[in-house]
Design an enzyme around this catalytic site. Sequence first.
Site, PDB file in Angstrom:
ATOM      1  N   GLY C  11       0.830  -1.208   0.000  1.00 48.82           N
ATOM      2  CA  GLY C  11       0.000   0.000   0.000  1.00 48.82           C
ATOM      3  C   GLY C  11       0.857   1.246   0.000  1.00 48.82           C
ATOM      4  N   ARG C  72       0.912  -5.040  -5.389  1.00 45.31           N
ATOM      5  CA  ARG C  72       1.099  -6.302  -4.689  1.00 45.31           C
ATOM      6  C   ARG C  72       1.248  -7.354  -5.790  1.00 45.31           C
ATOM      7  NH1 ARG C  72      -2.481  -3.558  -1.146  1.00 45.31           N
ATOM      8  NH2 ARG C  72      -1.503  -3.294   0.888  1.00 45.31           N
ATOM      9  N   ASP C 103       4.726  -4.639   6.057  1.00 44.51           N
ATOM     10  CA  ASP C 103       5.142  -5.960   6.507  1.00 44.51           C
ATOM     11  C   ASP C 103       5.099  -6.992   5.373  1.00 44.51           C
ATOM     12  OD1 ASP C 103       2.157  -5.847   6.875  1.00 44.51           O
ATOM     13  OD2 ASP C 103       2.516  -7.946   7.395  1.00 44.51           O
ATOM     14  N   THR C 126       4.329   2.707   5.464  1.00 40.04           N
ATOM     15  CA  THR C 126       2.921   2.328   5.612  1.00 40.04           C
ATOM     16  C   THR C 126       2.252   3.336   6.522  1.00 40.04           C
ATOM     17  OG1 THR C 126       1.405   0.776   6.684  1.00 40.04           O
ATOM     18  CG2 THR C 126       3.676   0.689   7.393  1.00 40.04           C
ATOM     19  N   ASP C 128       0.012   2.641   8.527  1.00 40.78           N
ATOM     20  CA  ASP C 128      -0.616   1.942   9.654  1.00 40.78           C
ATOM     21  C   ASP C 128       0.205   1.937  10.939  1.00 40.78           C
ATOM     22  OD1 ASP C 128      -2.769   1.313   7.983  1.00 40.78           O
ATOM     23  OD2 ASP C 128      -1.806  -0.523   7.285  1.00 40.78           O
ATOM     24  N   ASP C 130       2.304  -0.193  12.021  1.00 43.43           N
ATOM     25  CA  ASP C 130       2.031  -1.503  12.617  1.00 43.43           C
ATOM     26  C   ASP C 130       3.224  -2.433  12.495  1.00 43.43           C
ATOM     27  OD1 ASP C 130       1.978  -1.818   9.906  1.00 43.43           O
ATOM     28  OD2 ASP C 130       0.107  -2.947   9.831  1.00 43.43           O
ATOM     29  N   ARG C 172      -5.952  -0.856   9.348  1.00 44.39           N
ATOM     30  CA  ARG C 172      -6.050  -2.331   9.334  1.00 44.39           C
ATOM     31  C   ARG C 172      -6.183  -2.888  10.761  1.00 44.39           C
ATOM     32  NH1 ARG C 172      -1.655  -4.716   5.394  1.00 44.39           N
ATOM     33  NH2 ARG C 172      -0.336  -3.529   6.829  1.00 44.39           N
ATOM     34  N   ARG C 256      -4.558   8.067   2.374  1.00 45.25           N
ATOM     35  CA  ARG C 256      -3.336   7.551   1.765  1.00 45.25           C
ATOM     36  C   ARG C 256      -2.597   8.595   0.919  1.00 45.25           C
ATOM     37  NH1 ARG C 256      -2.063   2.670   2.471  1.00 45.25           N
ATOM     38  NH2 ARG C 256      -3.588   1.175   3.220  1.00 45.25           N
TER      39      ARG C 256
END
Lengths: 323, 323, 323, 323
Positions: C11, C72, C103, C126, C128, C130, C172, C256
């Site tokens: 992403g 992706r 990740d 990212t 996120d 995360d 997410r 984003r």
Amino acid sequence: MKRIGVMTSGGDSPGMNAAIRAVVRTAIYHKLEVVGIRRGYQGMIDNDMSVMQTTDVSSIIQRGGTVLKTARSKDFMTPEGMKQAYDNLQAQHIDGLVLIGGDGTFRGANAFFDQYAIPAVGLPGTIDKDLSGTDFTIGFDTAVNTAVEAIDKIRDTADAHNRIFVVEVMGRDAGYIALYSGLSCGAEDILIPELKTDMGEVVTRILDDKRRKKDVHIIVVAEGDDFGNAEAVKAVLTDSVPDADIRVCVLGHIQRGGAPSMADRVLASRLGYAAVNALLRGEKQVMIGQINNEIVSTPFKEVVKQSAQIPADMAEMTVVLTA
Amino acid sequence: MKRIGVMTSGGDSPGMNAAIRAVVRTAIYHKLEVVGIRRGYQGMIDNDMSVMQTTDVSSIIQRGGTVLKTARSKDFMTPEGMKQAYDNLQAQHIDGLVLIGGDGTFRGANAFFDQYAIPAVGLPGTIDKDLSGTDFTIGFDTAVNTAVEAIDKIRDTADAHNRIFVVEVMGRDAGYIALYSGLSCGAEDILIPELKTDMGEVVTRILDDKRRKKDVHIIVVAEGDDFGNAEAVKAVLTDSVPDADIRVCVLGHIQRGGAPSMADRVLASRLGYAAVNALLRGEKQVMIGQINNEIVSTPFKEVVKQSAQIPADMAEMTVVLTA
Amino acid sequence: MKRIGVMTSGGDSPGMNAAIRAVVRTAIYHKLEVVGIRRGYQGMIDNDMSVMQTTDVSSIIQRGGTVLKTARSKDFMTPEGMKQAYDNLQAQHIDGLVLIGGDGTFRGANAFFDQYAIPAVGLPGTIDKDLSGTDFTIGFDTAVNTAVEAIDKIRDTADAHNRIFVVEVMGRDAGYIALYSGLSCGAEDILIPELKTDMGEVVTRILDDKRRKKDVHIIVVAEGDDFGNAEAVKAVLTDSVPDADIRVCVLGHIQRGGAPSMADRVLASRLGYAAVNALLRGEKQVMIGQINNEIVSTPFKEVVKQSAQIPADMAEMTVVLTA
Amino acid sequence: MKRIGVMTSGGDSPGMNAAIRAVVRTAIYHKLEVVGIRRGYQGMIDNDMSVMQTTDVSSIIQRGGTVLKTARSKDFMTPEGMKQAYDNLQAQHIDGLVLIGGDGTFRGANAFFDQYAIPAVGLPGTIDKDLSGTDFTIGFDTAVNTAVEAIDKIRDTADAHNRIFVVEVMGRDAGYIALYSGLSCGAEDILIPELKTDMGEVVTRILDDKRRKKDVHIIVVAEGDDFGNAEAVKAVLTDSVPDADIRVCVLGHIQRGGAPSMADRVLASRLGYAAVNALLRGEKQVMIGQINNEIVSTPFKEVVKQSAQIPADMAEMTVVLTA
């Protein structure tokens, strides 16, 4: 502790309202009364204060400026002023204080609290990020983002005209705002007080660039740079760069206003929350800061004004990325 | 007509890229070739031009500046320069031109097209909104919105400190940017060249306000005001208002950059689209403007620089709302 | 090492361009050639890559998205895909890689680098936040600021109408974006996967507030919240709060895009600069992160996806400030 | 006339506060008293009103929402409600009204004023720009600019991933917001209720683009489009475009909030100023609008809701520029 006062002092910075809100809400949560003191120490002297409720801090987290207003107080530098301030605090039954401001705020606190024993906790509120005891100050992130948005706009017109721009940003004696905004905008030169400015090198680089047909050049200069301000830089370039089309922009006070950024709102909330808890725990005469994502207390007397602490990798990177 | 050139000239303004995009896409839609001429008339002389495709204008509608760059050309003021420019256009088989710029662009066009017969259509691209033949110029809306955002930020810090700010905005000889940004920000005074500035009145109003405990005062001054610029205004106030805390902000070139506003993108698209259609219809040596939401052509020779045309109700309103 | 490849994968996040710019400029500074690989691992397989110069990264530091595009790749999950990717890298004489992504990017890297020995360094890109191995990820600060600006706007209309809004933000499985944006906007409730969501409590609080004549209520919910998404929350409220006027806003992909914030530009620059230096020092198969303001390397195999690590004081504060 | 009431009603729109400010300041300038009525017609019925001073409208010109709050009132649809409202206005000695709102506000006014003779003047306050009698409505410019900023961000991530986005914007039955935001963002398709939507054509264009290796496609769809909303559009594309990666964004209520743009602040100020003057001149039961830069009065009974009036050149341009 039953009743605390909260005030903002010194130069205003975005996020001060978020800090006030956190102080008020946290205090009320813990059944404390909160008194808002207007215009900093001057308001203490003038007895310009009133009780605040949750509704008084409703929808202020996103506002620039400070609902309590701020000021620099000459009267507070005098013994009479301090006495008057203390008497008013006593009369209002205020038994704890949260002070939001910069190094001047804490210097003012030192003299006062040497004499008058009222527990006080400070929060670093200044766009300059020039205080020890904390990684970030409330307002810095917003101020730099404002500078970045402005310099991005200047980049548009600089590119269109192939021009040289000298952009002066705030920060007083500290170069952080210049360094971070310059890096963020891909400035061709960044001049800060912490690194010796060599105008000869700047000129050489511009002349080299011109030879390679690169005419656009944005120089970000800290207002406190060792060489001088934007006009001083322009003067040298005017003398040394033939046919240069040079413009100066002094970004000025737009850097102090505006809705605070997320980082400043979260920082202000966190420190405001921590300040009330520190008072309740019995801490006094300390500034609450955030270091490595943890809350840290530093005695007022150890809080010093300091210029930018630039990690070695960032200093080297600055050379490479502006090359 | 088979091949047209497009260029931007004079001071850049947000929305020029949207205009270029509309010209290129409309031309290609009509099977015309388009040549982008860089740096305005200077690029004509230097033969600095190349064919543009749809992909060259992809994702530029939202960008400030101009991908064709812009310049003011002294060479084009000379017969030799004009001849060279014409020869290059001929060599490139360009049989139509779209010129995006301000009054200087069309003045330059007049001398050139008196001598060399190549159809040309102009678009008003300037933040100053100082041209006859159109209600709005490309870039004006964005520039004023940028000024408004800046002054809103200044309002935050002015309120926090109870300060007087003198904010200087662009507009050259026209007061539109000052008038519209001043009205938008609730300025306490708006000084523009179209209305005689009486500093005595300004001082009186500030002193009256101070008596009523209103210390905050934002004065928006046009760079071309009849009294003088921001520093001149500050000088008077410093002499006349006791204990005033006065700051100056010159907003400067941030007003020229940034992503164009919706109004400028739509205006630029509409005028760029109309310009190519005008060329195809055989119009020449006219500027395409928008008046009362309709597309209007005005001969270059009738396009004049003009100061702000302020409707009577707005002039009166300005007095009432800043009172 | 003579020639390195750089790519973005997974992403997209704001600041990826700033990272690419830093990698390219640092590499060229050190006399390395740089090859830009488009669309992540898929571009390796499709041999979609080309050499980058400094001019290719000019004026991209302020752009959202990624000039190298991202994707992706299912093909890269297969042995044939990996082999093809490796063969292409070999043919291009690429002897080092900088991988910018989340990740999934590093998981992809693990299988690949187990088999094919080419030094690679990763950067956490990212929104996120995360990932282990870094305090911040490139894009997080911008994404939360975008959410904050959106929720501030929603607050305006919520206040005007005395409405309940359920605002769903990205992240997410991690609740950081919800937590930070909710705190920043003074949300009345913040629902994140890391804290068990009790809708009964939420309803009780709303009913209590209504009794106290407070009808406005903004609930920020993480897309991955344990209770469910915004529509699920709305469904409960519709059933449980009489006469409630409830609206849902799913902020979606605006989070984003956009010009990266200062913090993301500085972080991306710093990590991109560090990544090239790490490759030159011989580091391989590590992600470069920033922890406590210092640059830290973590082996790809130890980089794990993790949910929000919320300091105890922030968790408590969240309760107090939303009370 | 000695005492007037002012209220906002219906859906809120950015600039309503600027209008309230202009009404209050102009009224006070003319020695009228002003009563702020909260929550529209419902506040008339509930007697929820109080006198406003200049300080009550200080620093609100730049705020979204409405300090008077707004609502839709069912009670006001009943004879009893209207009677109660009138009795309250009488009791408050209000002999003139300024109503800020959309078509529902004026429809409500018609029934009321047929029966109760109190002079009233309306201002068009709605983001939808769906009223006759004015070129622009207060809030439209801001709402579209908000949509444009959001779609610009979506463009970043769409470009990075080569994705199709279906973006739904507000506007109820009118397509203006979709048309203007779509044109401003270079949308590949714009679907509005005023033009018959042919999904077959949309699909064909996407498939053609894919063949030419253009995978990014942003479709802006008005919430009131004749074909359906964003999800309906997505459903067709999912069935018809092989391997398409399609995302939906419903921009929602962010379009109603935020600091008003310059154009909305100036429009609101001008109309608010004109409204009070109209009352003083004896006008009644008219909406004040702006047509071709002039102030125009239209009787409430002639104000109709209307869909977008798209000039022919803009409709053709839309085809050409999205081709």
